[in-house]
Structure formats: C-alpha cells, structure tokens
Design a protein around this motif. Structure first.
Motif, PDB file in Angstrom:
ATOM      1  N   GLY A  36      -0.419  -8.000   3.987  1.00  0.00           N
ATOM      2  CA  GLY A  36      -1.564  -8.914   4.007  1.00  0.00           C
ATOM      3  C   GLY A  36      -2.406  -8.886   2.746  1.00  0.00           C
ATOM      4  O   GLY A  36      -3.607  -9.146   2.783  1.00  0.00           O
ATOM      5  N   ASP A  71      -0.640  -1.866   6.350  1.00  0.00           N
ATOM      6  CA  ASP A  71      -0.602  -2.506   7.665  1.00  0.00           C
ATOM      7  C   ASP A  71      -0.907  -1.404   8.691  1.00  0.00           C
ATOM      8  O   ASP A  71      -0.140  -0.459   8.840  1.00  0.00           O
ATOM      9  CB  ASP A  71       0.802  -3.097   7.889  1.00  0.00           C
ATOM     10  N   ASN A 127      -5.343  -2.859   6.967  1.00  0.00           N
ATOM     11  CA  ASN A 127      -5.433  -4.284   7.309  1.00  0.00           C
ATOM     12  C   ASN A 127      -4.798  -4.565   8.678  1.00  0.00           C
ATOM     13  O   ASN A 127      -4.076  -3.725   9.214  1.00  0.00           O
ATOM     14  CB  ASN A 127      -4.726  -5.094   6.213  1.00  0.00           C
ATOM     15  N   LYS A 128      -5.048  -5.751   9.193  1.00  0.00           N
ATOM     16  CA  LYS A 128      -4.471  -6.255  10.459  1.00  0.00           C
ATOM     17  C   LYS A 128      -4.981  -5.482  11.687  1.00  0.00           C
ATOM     18  O   LYS A 128      -4.241  -5.279  12.646  1.00  0.00           O
ATOM     19  CB  LYS A 128      -2.939  -6.223  10.407  1.00  0.00           C
ATOM     20  N   LEU A 169      -4.575  -6.780  15.329  1.00  0.00           N
ATOM     21  CA  LEU A 169      -3.342  -6.630  16.118  1.00  0.00           C
ATOM     22  C   LEU A 169      -3.413  -5.428  17.069  1.00  0.00           C
ATOM     23  O   LEU A 169      -2.530  -5.233  17.899  1.00  0.00           O
ATOM     24  CB  LEU A 169      -2.120  -6.478  15.191  1.00  0.00           C
ATOM     25  N   ALA A 222      -9.543  -6.931   9.000  1.00  0.00           N
ATOM     26  CA  ALA A 222      -8.528  -7.929   9.373  1.00  0.00           C
ATOM     27  C   ALA A 222      -8.821  -9.111   8.465  1.00  0.00           C
ATOM     28  O   ALA A 222      -9.787  -9.848   8.670  1.00  0.00           O
ATOM     29  CB  ALA A 222      -8.647  -8.314  10.839  1.00  0.00           C
ATOM     30  N   GLY A 248      -3.303 -14.018  12.028  1.00  0.00           N
ATOM     31  CA  GLY A 248      -2.121 -14.161  11.164  1.00  0.00           C
ATOM     32  C   GLY A 248      -2.121 -15.423  10.338  1.00  0.00           C
ATOM     33  O   GLY A 248      -3.068 -16.220  10.371  1.00  0.00           O
TER      34      GLY A 248
END
Length: 587
Positions: free
Chosen positions: A32, A116, A144-145, A148, A183, A188
C-alpha cells in the motif's frame, strides 16, 4: 561558457523559507505504498501515483513516483515562519525492480518502511530495510491496512505486530524508531476516493518530528539523478530528478554524459513553481531545448566533463550480513554504481596480515602498499588463507578492519567519485526467501583506461603467498643436501635458483640448482648441516633388512630407524598477481 553557480541567490524579502526533506516510501509489493503517498500528498509531480500506463495496467508501481506534502516548519527546524516540504519518493516493491529501489534510496533523507499489518515482514521489506541501512539515516515503520483487522481485535493485533517489528529492528541502526499504524485507503483500491484514511494525520505529525536538517552543500560539481524525461509543446524537453551534489541556475550549461551532449538550462520548476536556482537535495524539473526525450529515460546530468566513465574500479566494501553464502573471488554480481547497474566480476583483497588492525583509509586508496589476494571476502565463516593459517589453528584468527575488491565491468559505467556501490545476485529466484544484496561499499578509484589490464593493474600490488613442501633425500656433504618432492619432473628448476628454503630441523639454505632429471635439487646451507640433522639423515638412509634376515633385536632397531621423522623442506615466496613476468619474491 556558463559555469555552474556556486552561491545561492538571496531570497526575496518576505519570501517564506522552504526546507526540502526527501522521504522514501519503501516496502514489499502490495503493502500500500502508492496509496499512502497519495493519502499524504498535497501536490503530485508529473511522475506521481502510477501515472505510467504500464503501471496502471499491471496495478503495481514500475518506477519511482514523486509527490509532495507541504506543512508549516516545526520549531526544532529553526525559528520564524517557513515551510517544510516533504518530497515523497514512492519506490516500487516488486523484486525485479530492486535496481530502481537502490537508485531511489540514494536520494532520500528519511525512510518510511511500509508493512502490511496482516503479513508482517516479507522478503522485499527485508531487502528495503537492508538498503535503508546502507543509504539512509532515519526510518519510520508504517503498519498499513489496519482496516483489514477485525475491529474488536485491532488494537491487540497492532500491538503484537509493533512488538514483532521492534524485535526485528533491535540489532539495526533503526532500533527504537517510531512505528505508526494507518489505513491509507480503507476498503482497498476499489473504495471511493472520498473514504477518509485512518491514522494519516498522526503519521504527518511523526514525519514532522522526525524531519531534520539534512546536510546540503551547494559547492562542488553539479550532479543530478534524472528519473523522468518528457517534452512540453512549445517549451522544450523537461528532465526531472533529484540534485545529488552542487547547484544549478537558469543559463548554466549541463552535460548528459551518457550521450556526450551539453545543453543550456532554459527554465526550472519545483512542483509546478518556477524557480531560478536549485541545490543539493532539491527535486527539480529542468527545461532544455532541442533534445529528444526518448534518448534519456533515466540517468545523470552534470557539470560538463565532471564525471568519469570507467571500465573497472577499486572499492572498499563490507558484506551484507543477511546474504547467505560466501563472496567468492572471480564471481559475477549485478553491480549498482551510483545510479547504473551492470554485470561485473570481483576480486577480493585485504591488507597484508601485519596491517590487519590498521584503521581504515576512508576516502582514498594507497597504491604504494602491498595487499594480500583472497579467494573470498574474509568473514568469521570464511576459510583461512595461507598467510593466516597459523593464527587460525591457534584460534586467534584476526579479521582485517578494511577489505577491498577490484571490480571489472562488462560495459563501461559513468559515475561520480566516491559513490555508493552495491553488489547483488539479482538472478536469484525472486520467490526464494533470501536476501539478494551481497555487499556494499564506496568507489575509491575509478579506472578510465580501456587497456587497464596492461596500463593500470601492474601498479596494484596484490600478491598471492605460495607455499611448497618437499623432503631431504640425503646428505651430500657438510654444507649441502639433496632434496626431492618440491618440484614436478618437468619444472624448470633454474627459475627457483637462489630462493631461500627452510628445513624442519631449523637450518636455512638456498636452492643451488637441479640434481639429475627427476625434479631433485641441491640446497646449499652456508652455516653447515647440524650434527643432529646429519644423524637423522644417516639414520633414515639406512636400508631396512629384508624379512627373515638378521636377528630379532636388530630388526627392532631397524624399525626404530624407519620411524625416524623425515626432514622436510619448506619454500615460501610471494608472487604479484598482475606482474606479467611472474617474478617470485621473498622478503
């Protein structure tokens, strides 16, 4: 002819002070990075956010992307109103683009390692960490992310990954660096652009607090790494990149050394703002006329005639600890020199053993000294060479404080002096969980002469230590013995006449010449053969009686005689590997 300006113009009264810090965005593919750069940016350059059609089609970053975030100057960076410009360098994460990442890492002051959070450290994250340790001073880890992660377990999962990352960084120069959870694009890539990122404003605060005043020096030759080149109708050709050293003003002449072309700077811009001057560390677009952009995808531009084009080089180097296996002399590596990557062959060498503990010579190479050839780069796991065998056996093996390599390139490379060099094995399977970066170093001597093997290498005094063992066959007289097993039958013994040898009994002698046709030779011992050596030689030359002959007592005596140690001969000499005459030298 306009030279390159040496002093920055005085800012106009009331102009805001602007400090530029280059921030690299590095990490494994699909962590990302581009989404993060987009979430942080206020201004995108012509090379930002995967604008290339190939990048958009493949859904991955294929080249360096540049964008910028402008914020007020934090108090620790100086008094008064001002702007902090963070130039974000989005590096590709795909393994096959490592040479682009190495190029990007050399222009950054601060690095964001994007992880991630659902996967943790991956192969390319580890390679980016290695490159960061070589080329960068400070780092921020961005998890990041986080969108999720299930909301109820999110905080616990972030804390667990934070601890894991702290452990990973424990023995690196980045231990204790900030770790921030974000994030960049919740939902996404398909999520609408209106979605608000999580944690990005906290990350901006951390970036501001980690920003520092990088060393910027406008003096010296102008050198700029170009990463994009395109034409603007009615204006000319724009070359965008980062200034690596020196400074440039409108009206200066700059050279494109790869094409041997010189052009005058017509105009300049920094993120769509016209400027008349730029210096080391700035990201700038330089406009020239009558130049086809297709000729320069990426490369270097510089003060005319300030760069060298080299066929070989001497570097000071260190092995990258994560690289598995030995670094062998004669092996081929992908060698990144400055901003070019070519194939090259290496030869490792070290100081002479007496100089192992000498402090490294940082920015130069001494051709007056002698160096020891090494079959491989010396590390605690490598095999000891001839000269280090004795200390290795006693367990006191010492490693030199500095080691060098001679690099021979398959095609010439244009680069500045004292530039960064990284050796990699880029042909390793990209799916293998292994570090492909093998060594890094500094280019100390570039060799520009195409015929360097004849003209330059003989000045490089790298020697191999030769060690031959033989045996005394018999005593000749009080001052000489006959030796064998030191040479092959076909060896020209005349080449060795006058060389010193040592017997295992302590005497030193000189090879006088051959003896017969079978590789035997005569040794002259000027101080005379010692009585105890004579006794040994007389004893070993006595024939053992045939079976069944003589009485048992004599047989016992004969066995004792036969078990007497033979007298060994040692011949030590060194040979300079680039000496065409292959002379043998003894100290």
């Amino acid at each position: 002819m306009a030279g390159v300006s040496s002093a920055p113009p005085v800012p106009e009264a009331g102009a805001l002070r602007r400090l530029n810090v280059n921030v690299g965005v590095l990490g494994h593919i699909d962590s990302g990075k581009t989404a993060l750069a987009r979430a942080l940016s206020t201004i995108g350059s012509t090379a930002a956010f995967d604008r290339a059609p190939q990048s958009r089609a493949r859904g991955i970053t294929l080249d360096l992307g540049f964008s910028c975030l402008c914020t007020e100057l934090p108090p620790h960076l100086g008094p008064g109103p001002g702007q902090l410009q963070l130039t974000l360098v989005d590096c590709p994460g795909h393994a096959s683009l490592i040479r682009t990442i190495i190029g990007g890492a050399q222009i950054i002051d601060l690095m964001m390692l994007v992880i991630d959070v659902t996967k943790g450290m991956q192969t390319q994250s580890a390679e980016c960490l290695v490159i960061g340790q070589i080329a960068c001073q400070k780092m921020i880890v961005v998890l990041n992310k986080v969108d999720l992660l299930p909301e109820g377990k999110r905080q616990a999962a972030i804390e667990k990954m934070t601890k894991k990352m702290q452990k990973t960084l424990e023995n690196t120069k980045f231990h204790g660096c900030p770790i921030v959870a974000v994030a960049a694009k919740p939902g996404g890539p398909e999520a609408p652009e209106t979605v608000t990122p999580i944690g990005v404003s906290e990350l901006i605060e951390v970036l501001k607090s980690e920003a520092y005043l990088p060393t910027r020096d406008p003096s010296g030759s102008f050198l700029m790494a170009i990463d994009h080149c395109f034409s603007i109708k009615g204006q000319g050709t724009v070359m965008t990149g980062t200034i690596l050293s020196g400074c440039v003003s409108i009206g200066d002449n700059v050279e494109i050394p790869a094409l041997k072309v010189t052009k005058k700077v017509k105009s300049m811009q920094m993120f769509h703002t016209p400027v008349t001057y730029a210096m080391q560390g700035d990201r700038v677009g330089i406009c020239v006329t009558q130049f086809d952009p297709k000729l320069l995808e990426r490369g270097l531009i510089c003060t005319p005639e300030s760069l060298q084009t080299i066929h070989a080089a001497i570097i000071s180097l260190s092995k990258i600890p994560y690289f598995r296996g030995a670094l062998q002399t004669k092996a081929k590596f992908h060698i990144t020199v400055g901003h070019e990557t070519v194939m090259g062959r290496v030869m490792f060498f070290s100081p002479a053993p007496d100089d192992f503990s000498k402090e490294p010579l940082e920015n130069g190479f001494d051709f007056g000294k002698e160096y020891l050839y090494q079959e491989e780069y010396l590390s605690k796991d490598s095999k000891p060479s001839e000269e280090n065998k004795e200390t290795a056996q006693t367990g006191e093996r010492q490693l030199p404080k500095q080691q060098w390599a001679l690099l021979e390139f398959e095609k010439p490379v244009t680069c500045p002096k004292l530039c960064l060099v990284i050796g990699s094995k880029l042909d390793t399977d990209i799916h293998a969980n292994t570090c492909r970066l093998a060594f890094h170093g500094i280019l100390l001597e570039g060799i520009e002469d195409k015929n360097y093997i004849e003209t330059c290498l003989p000045k490089l005094k790298v020697y191999k230590l030769k060690h031959k063992d033989g045996q005394v066959e018999r005593l000749c007289d009080d001052y000489s013995v006959i030796g064998r097993s030191l040479f092959k039958k076909e060896t020209n013994i005349q080449l060795f006449v006058g060389l010193k040898v040592k017997l295992s009994t302590g005497e030193e002698g000189v090879i006088e010449g051959g003896f017969g046709q079978s590789g035997k030779f005569k040794i002259h011992i000027s101080d005379g053969v010692r009585p105890e050596t004579k006794a040994l030689l007389t004893a070993t030359s006595k024939k053992k009686p045939k079976a069944g002959e003589g009485d048992p007592a004599k047989e016992d005596e004969s066995n004792k005689v036969d078990s007497v140690q033979p007298v060994h001969i040692t011949l030590l000499f060194k040979r300079y590997i680039f000496d065409a005459q292959k002379k043998m030298i003894q100290s």
